[in-house]
Design a protein around this motif. Structure first.
Motif, PDB file in Angstrom:
ATOM      1  N   GLN A 165       0.868  -1.178   0.000  1.00 50.90           N
ATOM      2  CA  GLN A 165       0.000   0.000   0.000  1.00 50.90           C
ATOM      3  C   GLN A 165       0.904   1.227   0.000  1.00 50.90           C
ATOM      4  OE1 GLN A 165      -3.559   0.580   0.390  1.00 50.90           O
ATOM      5  NE2 GLN A 165      -2.959   2.680   0.003  1.00 50.90           N
ATOM      6  N   ARG A 166       0.719   2.089  -0.973  1.00 52.94           N
ATOM      7  CA  ARG A 166       1.493   3.337  -1.041  1.00 52.94           C
ATOM      8  C   ARG A 166       0.713   4.452  -0.343  1.00 52.94           C
ATOM      9  NH1 ARG A 166       5.690   2.967  -4.702  1.00 52.94           N
ATOM     10  NH2 ARG A 166       5.642   1.088  -6.005  1.00 52.94           N
ATOM     11  N   VAL A 167       1.416   5.191   0.507  1.00 53.44           N
ATOM     12  CA  VAL A 167       0.780   6.269   1.266  1.00 53.44           C
ATOM     13  C   VAL A 167       1.526   7.566   0.991  1.00 53.44           C
ATOM     14  CG1 VAL A 167       0.106   7.105   3.536  1.00 53.44           C
ATOM     15  CG2 VAL A 167       0.091   4.640   3.064  1.00 53.44           C
ATOM     16  N   ASN A 168       0.809   8.573   0.499  1.00 54.17           N
ATOM     17  CA  ASN A 168       1.395   9.904   0.266  1.00 54.17           C
ATOM     18  C   ASN A 168       1.583  10.600   1.613  1.00 54.17           C
ATOM     19  OD1 ASN A 168       1.978  12.554  -0.423  1.00 54.17           O
ATOM     20  ND2 ASN A 168       0.500  12.622  -2.107  1.00 54.17           N
ATOM     21  N   MET A 169       2.827  10.991   1.932  1.00 54.79           N
ATOM     22  CA  MET A 169       3.136  11.563   3.242  1.00 54.79           C
ATOM     23  C   MET A 169       3.303  13.078   3.219  1.00 54.79           C
ATOM     24  SD  MET A 169       3.119   9.142   5.465  1.00 54.79           S
ATOM     25  CE  MET A 169       4.007   9.901   6.830  1.00 54.79           C
ATOM     26  N   ASN A 170       3.007  13.748   2.121  1.00 56.20           N
ATOM     27  CA  ASN A 170       3.184  15.196   2.042  1.00 56.20           C
ATOM     28  C   ASN A 170       2.393  15.911   3.141  1.00 56.20           C
ATOM     29  OD1 ASN A 170       4.587  14.489  -0.208  1.00 56.20           O
ATOM     30  ND2 ASN A 170       3.300  15.596  -1.679  1.00 56.20           N
TER      31      ASN A 170
ATOM     32  N   VAL B 255       3.819   0.604   2.505  1.00 61.13           N
ATOM     33  CA  VAL B 255       3.492  -0.334   3.573  1.00 61.13           C
ATOM     34  C   VAL B 255       3.447  -1.726   2.938  1.00 61.13           C
ATOM     35  CG1 VAL B 255       1.900  -0.899   5.439  1.00 61.13           C
ATOM     36  CG2 VAL B 255       2.083   1.461   4.623  1.00 61.13           C
ATOM     37  N   GLN B 256       4.275  -2.619   3.441  1.00 60.88           N
ATOM     38  CA  GLN B 256       4.430  -3.949   2.842  1.00 60.88           C
ATOM     39  C   GLN B 256       3.924  -5.018   3.806  1.00 60.88           C
ATOM     40  OE1 GLN B 256       8.390  -6.220   1.863  1.00 60.88           O
ATOM     41  NE2 GLN B 256       8.096  -4.656   0.273  1.00 60.88           N
ATOM     42  N   PHE B 257       2.967  -5.800   3.349  1.00 63.99           N
ATOM     43  CA  PHE B 257       2.377  -6.874   4.147  1.00 63.99           C
ATOM     44  C   PHE B 257       2.889  -8.221   3.628  1.00 63.99           C
ATOM     45  CE2 PHE B 257      -0.513  -3.313   4.107  1.00 63.99           C
ATOM     46  CZ  PHE B 257      -0.882  -3.182   5.431  1.00 63.99           C
ATOM     47  N   TRP B 258       3.322  -9.075   4.550  1.00 59.93           N
ATOM     48  CA  TRP B 258       3.768 -10.420   4.187  1.00 59.93           C
ATOM     49  C   TRP B 258       2.723 -11.421   4.668  1.00 59.93           C
ATOM     50  CZ3 TRP B 258       9.738 -11.269   4.939  1.00 59.93           C
ATOM     51  CH2 TRP B 258      10.427 -10.265   4.244  1.00 59.93           C
ATOM     52  N   LEU B 259       2.087 -12.106   3.730  1.00 57.41           N
ATOM     53  CA  LEU B 259       1.001 -13.023   4.060  1.00 57.41           C
ATOM     54  C   LEU B 259       1.421 -14.470   3.846  1.00 57.41           C
ATOM     55  CD1 LEU B 259      -2.001 -11.191   2.342  1.00 57.41           C
ATOM     56  CD2 LEU B 259      -1.004 -10.799   4.595  1.00 57.41           C
TER      57      LEU B 259
ATOM     58  N   LEU C  76      -7.262  -2.438   5.343  1.00 52.55           N
ATOM     59  CA  LEU C  76      -6.681  -1.199   5.846  1.00 52.55           C
ATOM     60  C   LEU C  76      -7.794  -0.223   6.176  1.00 52.55           C
ATOM     61  CD1 LEU C  76      -3.671  -0.543   3.447  1.00 52.55           C
ATOM     62  CD2 LEU C  76      -3.567  -1.056   5.868  1.00 52.55           C
ATOM     63  N   ARG C  77      -7.656   0.423   7.333  1.00 51.55           N
ATOM     64  CA  ARG C  77      -8.640   1.409   7.741  1.00 51.55           C
ATOM     65  C   ARG C  77      -7.901   2.616   8.287  1.00 51.55           C
ATOM     66  NH1 ARG C  77     -10.061  -3.302   9.929  1.00 51.55           N
ATOM     67  NH2 ARG C  77      -9.399  -2.648  11.999  1.00 51.55           N
ATOM     68  N   PHE C  78      -8.000   3.726   7.575  1.00 53.58           N
ATOM     69  CA  PHE C  78      -7.403   4.971   8.036  1.00 53.58           C
ATOM     70  C   PHE C  78      -8.507   5.836   8.631  1.00 53.58           C
ATOM     71  CE2 PHE C  78      -4.021   3.594   5.391  1.00 53.58           C
ATOM     72  CZ  PHE C  78      -2.885   4.251   5.836  1.00 53.58           C
TER      73      PHE C  78
ATOM     74  N   SER D  84      -9.437   7.263  -2.315  1.00 52.61           N
ATOM     75  CA  SER D  84      -8.738   7.824  -3.465  1.00 52.61           C
ATOM     76  C   SER D  84      -7.453   8.526  -3.046  1.00 52.61           C
ATOM     77  CB  SER D  84      -9.647   8.801  -4.221  1.00 52.61           C
ATOM     78  OG  SER D  84     -10.041   9.863  -3.362  1.00 52.61           O
ATOM     79  N   THR D  85      -7.428   9.119  -1.842  1.00 51.86           N
ATOM     80  CA  THR D  85      -6.225   9.794  -1.360  1.00 51.86           C
ATOM     81  C   THR D  85      -5.143   8.785  -1.004  1.00 51.86           C
ATOM     82  OG1 THR D  85      -7.560  11.582  -0.452  1.00 51.86           O
ATOM     83  CG2 THR D  85      -5.315  11.355   0.393  1.00 51.86           C
ATOM     84  N   LEU D  86      -5.538   7.671  -0.420  1.00 50.15           N
ATOM     85  CA  LEU D  86      -4.566   6.716   0.093  1.00 50.15           C
ATOM     86  C   LEU D  86      -4.165   5.656  -0.921  1.00 50.15           C
ATOM     87  CD1 LEU D  86      -6.144   6.272   3.594  1.00 50.15           C
ATOM     88  CD2 LEU D  86      -4.103   7.566   2.998  1.00 50.15           C
ATOM     89  N   GLY D  87      -4.795   5.607  -2.052  1.00 47.79           N
ATOM     90  CA  GLY D  87      -4.428   4.624  -3.054  1.00 47.79           C
ATOM     91  C   GLY D  87      -5.108   3.293  -2.821  1.00 47.79           C
ATOM     92  N   VAL D  88      -4.711   2.294  -3.579  1.00 49.17           N
ATOM     93  CA  VAL D  88      -5.292   0.973  -3.485  1.00 49.17           C
ATOM     94  C   VAL D  88      -4.204  -0.066  -3.250  1.00 49.17           C
ATOM     95  CG1 VAL D  88      -7.265   1.566  -4.959  1.00 49.17           C
ATOM     96  CG2 VAL D  88      -5.167   0.662  -5.985  1.00 49.17           C
ATOM     97  N   LEU D  89      -4.630  -1.209  -2.752  1.00 50.66           N
ATOM     98  CA  LEU D  89      -3.670  -2.307  -2.552  1.00 50.66           C
ATOM     99  C   LEU D  89      -3.223  -2.840  -3.885  1.00 50.66           C
ATOM    100  CD1 LEU D  89      -5.263  -4.331   0.362  1.00 50.66           C
ATOM    101  CD2 LEU D  89      -3.276  -2.847   0.454  1.00 50.66           C
ATOM    102  N   GLU D  90      -1.961  -3.204  -3.967  1.00 51.75           N
ATOM    103  CA  GLU D  90      -1.449  -3.807  -5.182  1.00 51.75           C
ATOM    104  C   GLU D  90      -0.520  -4.952  -4.817  1.00 51.75           C
ATOM    105  OE1 GLU D  90       2.355  -1.102  -6.261  1.00 51.75           O
ATOM    106  OE2 GLU D  90       0.395  -0.243  -6.725  1.00 51.75           O
ATOM    107  N   GLU D  91      -0.540  -6.012  -5.609  1.00 49.35           N
ATOM    108  CA  GLU D  91       0.344  -7.148  -5.377  1.00 49.35           C
ATOM    109  C   GLU D  91       1.663  -6.893  -6.073  1.00 49.35           C
ATOM    110  OE1 GLU D  91      -0.772 -11.108  -5.630  1.00 49.35           O
ATOM    111  OE2 GLU D  91      -2.879 -10.774  -5.176  1.00 49.35           O
ATOM    112  N   MET D  92       2.772  -7.125  -5.339  1.00 49.09           N
ATOM    113  CA  MET D  92       4.087  -6.959  -5.936  1.00 49.09           C
ATOM    114  C   MET D  92       4.609  -8.263  -6.487  1.00 49.09           C
ATOM    115  SD  MET D  92       6.085  -4.365  -3.388  1.00 49.09           S
ATOM    116  CE  MET D  92       7.515  -4.376  -4.467  1.00 49.09           C
ATOM    117  N   PHE D  93       4.273  -9.409  -5.850  1.00 45.45           N
ATOM    118  CA  PHE D  93       4.830 -10.694  -6.283  1.00 45.45           C
ATOM    119  C   PHE D  93       3.684 -11.675  -6.512  1.00 45.45           C
ATOM    120  CE2 PHE D  93       7.970  -8.649  -3.584  1.00 45.45           C
ATOM    121  CZ  PHE D  93       9.065  -8.654  -4.416  1.00 45.45           C
TER     122      PHE D  93
END
Length: 368
Positions: free
Chosen positions: A258-263, A337-341, A350-352, A359-368
């Motif tokens: 999960q990518r989080v914009n920290m600006n 944010v990297q989750f290992w399952l 995820l709950r912010f 839309s601000t926090l993005g969406v989950l994406e699979e890397m592998f």
């Protein structure tokens, strides 16, 4: 040579090739290699393959004789052309066919007659050159060779599963091999390091089976006694100097990010608002107000959070690693944010809080 000798020799080459080239072995590919190790004798009606395929073997023997076209480069070329579609769609099957076929010709060169490898030229290829060292079909010498090959297959089988480097790794327990192997397979499974090492700071000798988190400056990051430690040969970049290391494969791993914009946000905001149903690691680089000061009492060579000038770098950091940095506000930057399952783990939720939109926090994406 006898059919059994051809099968055992092709098996030895198949397992030896797996050890050297590190392809995955399977009973099907072995069966294909073994079958095609008999195929050059299709020009002999009394052979194992010639009898059921008599409608091919009889004309071949009458027209060309035994150990001619089917034992030559022309025969290899014809077979390669017929099997060429497999090279595109299933290359392991293609090479099993060609390797099995070639194995027959190679060991037939040790027969007294040899093979007409350059047919239609009359030149015969034999190996070794002196006739007294070559084998007669069905002789005691062939039986000794076949039994020796069978014993070698028993030794090659475990090596074929480990690969040559893997086998040497188990013997040498070399850290460089562990690191290189991990870099090729990271993200596919959980891995641990069976480690003997020396702490570069305290000179303590340690032994552990430590979970591997990632890579760092030519080394590995492991978890030791609840803390992240860098393992490697550099006293400048690594906490632990390895004396022995073996890579241990664990259960399958699925990594979700999960990518989080920290600006304009602080790490405290991230930790307070990141409510997840799984453990996570934080990676990223933040540019912060350089006027802020941090109490840094940690003199370790590697730390999951590195602060220098106006930059905070996170490298497999967890919430507990951020205590001295929580109040820093990022001018710009992004945290991954990297989750290992593990197998059977439920999906990531995820709950912010604080009214942030998806839309601000993005969406989950699979890397592998």
């Amino acid at each position: 040579m006898l059919a059994a000798t051809h099968i055992v020799f092709s098996t030895a080459l198949y397992l030896g090739g797996a050890a050297v080239f590190e392809y995955k072995t399977s009973i099907i590919m072995w069966a294909i290699a073994a079958l095609f190790s008999l195929m050059p004798d299709i020009d002999l009606p009394t052979s194992k393959v010639g009898r059921p395929l008599f409608f091919i073997s009889v004309p071949l023997e009458r027209r060309f004789g035994h150990r001619t076209i089917t034992h030559s480069f022309i025969g290899v070329g014809i077979l390669a052309g017929l099997a060429s579609p497999l090279y595109v769609y299933y290359p392991l099957a293609f090479w099993a066919i060609m390797g099995g076929y070639w194995s027959h010709m190679q060991i037939d060169m040790a027969n007294i007659r040899g093979v007409d490898l350059f047919w239609p030229s009359a030149i015969r290829v034999v190996m070794p050159g002196k006739i007294r060292y070559r084998l007669e079909v069905g002789s005691k010498a062939e039986m000794i060779v076949m039994c020796s090959l069978l014993v070698s297959c028993l030794g090659l089988y475990p090596m074929s599963n480990l690969g040559l480097r893997g086998g040497l790794h188990q013997i040498l327990r070399n850290f460089d091999i562990s690191r290189d192997e991990y870099m090729k397979v990271q993200g596919k499974n959980f891995y641990s390091l069976e480690l003997k090492a020396i702490d570069n700071l305290t000179l303590e000798h340690i032994e552990c089976t430590c979970p591997i988190l990632g890579t760092w400056q030519g080394g590995l990051i492991v978890e030791y006694q609840g803390k992240s430690r860098a393992v490697g040969e550099s006293e400048v970049n690594h906490n632990l100097f390895p004396t022995e290391a073996v890579l241990i494969k664990g259960e399958p791993l699925r990594v979700i990010t999960q990518r989080v914009n920290m600006n304009g946000r602080s790490l405290r905001w991230l930790v307070d608002n990141l409510q997840a149903n799984h453990d996570y690691y934080l990676l990223g680089e933040l540019f912060v107000d350089s006027g802020l000061q941090v109490n840094v009492n940690n003199i370790e060579l590697y730390h999951p959070v590195i602060f220098g000038g106006s930059t905070v770098r996170l490298h497999y950091a967890r919430a507990g690693d951020l205590d001295d940095y929580l109040n820093m506000v990022a001018i710009r930057g992004e945290v991954v944010v990297q989750f290992w399952l593990r197998s059977g783990d439920e999906g990531v939720e995820l709950r912010f809080s604080g009214g942030e939109s998806s839309s601000t926090l993005g969406v989950l994406e699979e890397m592998f």
